[in-house]
Design an enzyme around this catalytic site. Structure first.
Site, PDB file in Angstrom:
ATOM      1  CB  THR A  74      -0.933   0.010   1.222  1.00 57.74           C
ATOM      2  OG1 THR A  74      -1.778  -1.139   1.194  1.00 57.74           O
ATOM      3  CG2 THR A  74      -1.791   1.270   1.241  1.00 57.74           C
ATOM      4  CD1 TRP A 110      -0.816   0.924  -6.403  1.00 54.28           C
ATOM      5  CD2 TRP A 110      -1.493   2.771  -5.342  1.00 54.28           C
ATOM      6  NE1 TRP A 110      -1.806   1.511  -7.162  1.00 54.28           N
ATOM      7  CE2 TRP A 110      -2.237   2.640  -6.531  1.00 54.28           C
ATOM      8  CE3 TRP A 110      -1.744   3.849  -4.493  1.00 54.28           C
ATOM      9  CZ2 TRP A 110      -3.214   3.556  -6.898  1.00 54.28           C
ATOM     10  CZ3 TRP A 110      -2.708   4.768  -4.869  1.00 54.28           C
ATOM     11  CH2 TRP A 110      -3.443   4.612  -6.057  1.00 54.28           C
ATOM     12  CG  HIS A 111      -0.051   5.877  -1.531  1.00 51.88           C
ATOM     13  ND1 HIS A 111      -0.466   4.708  -0.945  1.00 51.88           N
ATOM     14  CD2 HIS A 111      -1.146   6.680  -1.586  1.00 51.88           C
ATOM     15  CE1 HIS A 111      -1.759   4.796  -0.658  1.00 51.88           C
ATOM     16  NE2 HIS A 111      -2.196   5.979  -1.035  1.00 51.88           N
ATOM     17  N   GLY A 112       4.020   5.724  -3.905  1.00 51.48           N
ATOM     18  CA  GLY A 112       5.192   6.409  -4.423  1.00 51.48           C
ATOM     19  C   GLY A 112       6.430   5.536  -4.401  1.00 51.48           C
TER      20      GLY A 112
END
Length: 369
Positions: free
Chosen positions: A315, A318-320
């Site tokens: 998670t 996935w954001h960066g």
């Protein structure tokens, strides 16, 4: 964003909306939405629109390959599809992160690739994976038309900033949907709310957040630091939820119903509740396509703990493409583990304490983010 706000509001969307309701049948309207979506993406990423088309066509063919009773062939098609999809994501989003990590650990000087990040690649890759996995699980039938898959993956309202749409939630809407004046009005209302969140609130509190973050450490006191932290907490929520509202609203205008993505997350009284309310489409995607396939909570406490750690690491990643995002995800894994060990019972008993806990913890987590 791909289009400037004024170009989108004054030219692109009104033209697409008008043409959509001028065209006579659903098939023609779907073709219009596909062409508009590709134009929308190509406006800012002329070369990478080919990458998205490649992803769509590839996953369409893997879906067709699964239209067989041969279990071995189905598994092979799924495995290859997952490897290629994740491989594309790694190459275009995480290559330089991997090289930087190698350089730091080994003392090497491998040059960075400086590959430009394709806009929205995390979103359209996850949607493509949703399609092939749903077909493999027999939750849906493989699409005979590549254009239906193309519309699902490329649909412009949610292509860039979500929400992530799972294929089994929208399959029937691609082939059969109706709209009326009430539905369109609801779409405009929701779009307007999202636009107001972004322009009036997020952009405003961003000024305060940037002012604090751009200051030297010695120039700010504890009050200013908290103002910056809370401003950023509000900025990121109203920015992200604003885009989601706009996407959901535009979906209504074209007859689509997307999953809610935010449900007042800052009123939560625990981290567990927070993740039920924050970025719901991402949380449910990881639950359905990663956590449960890993075994979920069915294989003992240790395995459950490992599965949750994997999910929250993913998670964050996935954001960066940076280790601070992984640390951000792992922080929530640690907090959820602490709640599981007994803190949640205390928070349930004293809800006011739980709300204070969230108001303190969440701004701190965004500093890592």
């Amino acid at each position: 964003m791909v289009f400037s706000s004024m170009t989108f509001l004054c030219v692109f969307f009104p033209v697409v909306f008008a043409l959509y309701y001028i065209l006579p049948g659903l098939r023609a309207r779907n073709v219009l939405l596909i062409l508009a979506s590709l134009l929308f993406y190509a406006y800012g990423e002329p070369a990478y629109v080919l990458l998205m088309i490649f992803s769509i066509v590839m996953n369409y063919f893997f879906g067709r390959m699964m239209n067989t009773r041969n279990a071995g062939l189905r598994k092979a098609a799924l495995l290859i599809a997952v490897v290629i999809n994740i491989g594309l994501l790694v190459v275009f989003k995480y290559t330089d992160m991997i090289l930087r990590t190698i350089n730091q650990l080994a003392g090497t000087q491998i040059p960075m690739t400086e590959i430009a990040l394709p806009i929205g690649i995390s979103f359209f890759t996850f949607q493509a994976l949703s399609y092939v996995i749903d077909v493999y699980r027999d939750e849906v039938q493989s699409q005979k038309s590549v254009f239906n898959v193309m519309l699902y993956v490329s649909f412009f309202p949610q292509l860039i900033a979500g929400p992530i749409v799972k294929y089994h939630d929208i399959q029937k809407q691609i082939e059969t949907r109706k709209t009326d004046v009430q539905e369109i009005a609801e779409g405009f209302r929701r779009f307007t709310i999202g636009l107001a969140k972004k322009v009036l609130i997020s952009n405003t509190v961003a000024i305060a957040a940037d002012g604090v973050f751009n200051s030297q450490i010695g120039e700010i006191n504890i009050v200013a630091a908290w103002i910056g932290a809370i401003s950023y907490m509000l900025q990121i929520y109203y920015d992200f939820s604003g885009y989601s509202d706009m996407a959901i609203g535009m979906g209504h205008m074209f007859g689509f119903h997307f999953q809610e993505n935010f449900n007042y997350p800052y009123i939560s009284a625990s981290i567990k509740e927070f993740w039920r309310r924050w970025h719901i489409s991402l949380s449910t995607w990881f639950k359905e396509y990663l956590y449960i396939p890993l075994g979920g909570n069915r294989k003992g406490k240790i395995r459950t703990c490992v599965n949750k750690m994997v999910v929250f690491s993913a998670t964050g990643l996935w954001h960066g493409a940076s280790w601070n995002f992984v640390c951000w995800g792992l922080l929530f894994f640690v907090l959820l583990t602490i709640e599981k060990l007994g803190l949640k019972n205390i928070l349930d008993k004293y809800p006011a304490l739980g709300h204070l806990y969230i108001i303190f913890i969440i701004p701190m987590s965004w500093m890592i983010f």
